[in-house]
Scaffold this motif. Sequence first.
Motif, mmCIF file in Angstrom:
data_model
loop_
_atom_site.group_PDB
_atom_site.id
_atom_site.type_symbol
_atom_site.label_atom_id
_atom_site.label_comp_id
_atom_site.label_asym_id
_atom_site.label_seq_id
_atom_site.Cartn_x
_atom_site.Cartn_y
_atom_site.Cartn_z
ATOM 1 N N ARG A 1 0.812 5.772 -0.376
ATOM 2 C CA ARG A 1 0.142 6.759 -0.208
ATOM 3 C C ARG A 1 0.810 8.020 -1.010
ATOM 4 N NH1 ARG A 1 0.836 11.576 3.418
ATOM 5 N NH2 ARG A 1 2.658 10.631 4.216
ATOM 6 N N GLU B 1 4.654 7.465 -1.887
ATOM 7 C CA GLU B 1 5.723 6.701 -0.928
ATOM 8 C C GLU B 1 4.798 5.350 -0.088
ATOM 9 O OE1 GLU B 1 6.784 9.615 1.834
ATOM 10 O OE2 GLU B 1 4.788 9.395 3.121
ATOM 11 N N GLU B 2 5.539 4.449 0.021
ATOM 12 C CA GLU B 2 4.942 3.130 0.563
ATOM 13 C C GLU B 2 4.551 3.568 2.089
ATOM 14 O OE1 GLU B 2 8.322 0.534 0.187
ATOM 15 O OE2 GLU B 2 9.080 0.882 2.041
ATOM 16 N N SER B 3 3.560 2.763 2.339
ATOM 17 C CA SER B 3 3.019 2.846 3.827
ATOM 18 C C SER B 3 3.265 1.359 4.500
ATOM 19 C CB SER B 3 1.765 3.132 3.862
ATOM 20 O OG SER B 3 1.586 4.256 3.460
ATOM 21 N N TYR C 1 -4.489 6.875 -1.882
ATOM 22 C CA TYR C 1 -3.807 5.526 -1.491
ATOM 23 C C TYR C 1 -3.867 4.584 -2.736
ATOM 24 C CZ TYR C 1 -2.960 6.993 3.423
ATOM 25 O OH TYR C 1 -2.664 7.640 4.314
ATOM 26 N N TRP D 1 0.956 -1.163 -0.166
ATOM 27 C CA TRP D 1 -0.140 0.133 0.043
ATOM 28 C C TRP D 1 0.894 1.414 0.144
ATOM 29 C CZ3 TRP D 1 -4.984 0.585 -1.014
ATOM 30 C CH2 TRP D 1 -5.818 -0.282 -0.540
ATOM 31 N N VAL E 1 3.479 4.575 10.310
ATOM 32 C CA VAL E 1 2.362 4.029 10.272
ATOM 33 C C VAL E 1 2.431 2.839 11.239
ATOM 34 C CG1 VAL E 1 1.817 4.448 8.108
ATOM 35 C CG2 VAL E 1 2.565 2.568 8.449
ATOM 36 N N PHE F 1 -1.492 1.134 11.724
ATOM 37 C CA PHE F 1 -1.932 0.486 10.411
ATOM 38 C C PHE F 1 -1.693 -1.111 10.571
ATOM 39 C CE2 PHE F 1 -1.496 4.314 7.457
ATOM 40 C CZ PHE F 1 -2.318 4.915 8.092
ATOM 41 N N GLY G 1 -1.842 11.775 7.265
ATOM 42 C CA GLY G 1 -2.332 10.731 6.485
ATOM 43 C C GLY G 1 -3.358 11.129 5.196
ATOM 44 N N TYR H 1 5.979 -2.422 7.788
ATOM 45 C CA TYR H 1 5.319 -1.142 7.973
ATOM 46 C C TYR H 1 6.599 -0.193 8.109
ATOM 47 C CZ TYR H 1 1.533 -3.930 9.410
ATOM 48 O OH TYR H 1 0.546 -4.924 9.505
ATOM 49 N N THR H 2 6.163 1.111 7.723
ATOM 50 C CA THR H 2 7.013 2.108 7.798
ATOM 51 C C THR H 2 6.949 2.735 9.015
ATOM 52 O OG1 THR H 2 5.115 3.903 6.935
ATOM 53 C CG2 THR H 2 6.749 2.988 5.212
ATOM 54 N N MET I 1 -6.651 1.371 8.923
ATOM 55 C CA MET I 1 -5.867 2.370 9.386
ATOM 56 C C MET I 1 -6.587 2.926 10.745
ATOM 57 S SD MET I 1 -5.949 3.747 5.381
ATOM 58 C CE MET I 1 -4.879 5.129 5.745
#
Length: 126
Positions: A38, A46-48, A94, A36, A64, A68, A90, A60-61, A83
Motif C-alpha cells: 500500500r 509499504e507491505e501489507s 495498492y 501486496w 492488517v 485482511f 487504508g 501479515y503486518t 480486505m
Amino acid sequence: QLQLAESGGGLVHPGGSLRLSCVARGVTLNSYAVGWFRQAPGKEREESACIATGHEETVYTKAVKGRFTIGRDNANNAVFLQMNSLTPEGTGVYYCARVYYAKFGSCGSVPASESWGQGTQITVST
C-alpha cells in the motif's frame, strides 16, 4: 520480470470490505511468492501481506492482521487480498509484486528486476 495487473479498488465506507485481485500474464503465479503493498498519499510504499509458493504460508503486518486475508485463486492465475473492516488509514494505491519469500513471519523484498504496475486505488471515506 512478472507482468502483474491489479484490480478491485474503489470507494468504500469505513468498516466496509473490498477484494483486490492480482492477475499474472505469461507465468504461473503459483510458482512465486507474492506480496501486496500500500502507498498512502505522500508516503512510501509499504507491505501489507504476502504469500509463499507451495505450502501457502502467509504473512501479515500488524496493521492488517485479522482484517485482511491473502490467498491464491489458481483458476484465474491470481492472488487476491480480501480486505475487511477497512479504516480511513487504508486509503492509498495498492500494488502487488513478486517477493523473494514469505516465511518466518516476514516478507522478502521485491527483486530489483521487477517493476511496479499501475496499482488500484482504494479510498476509505464517509
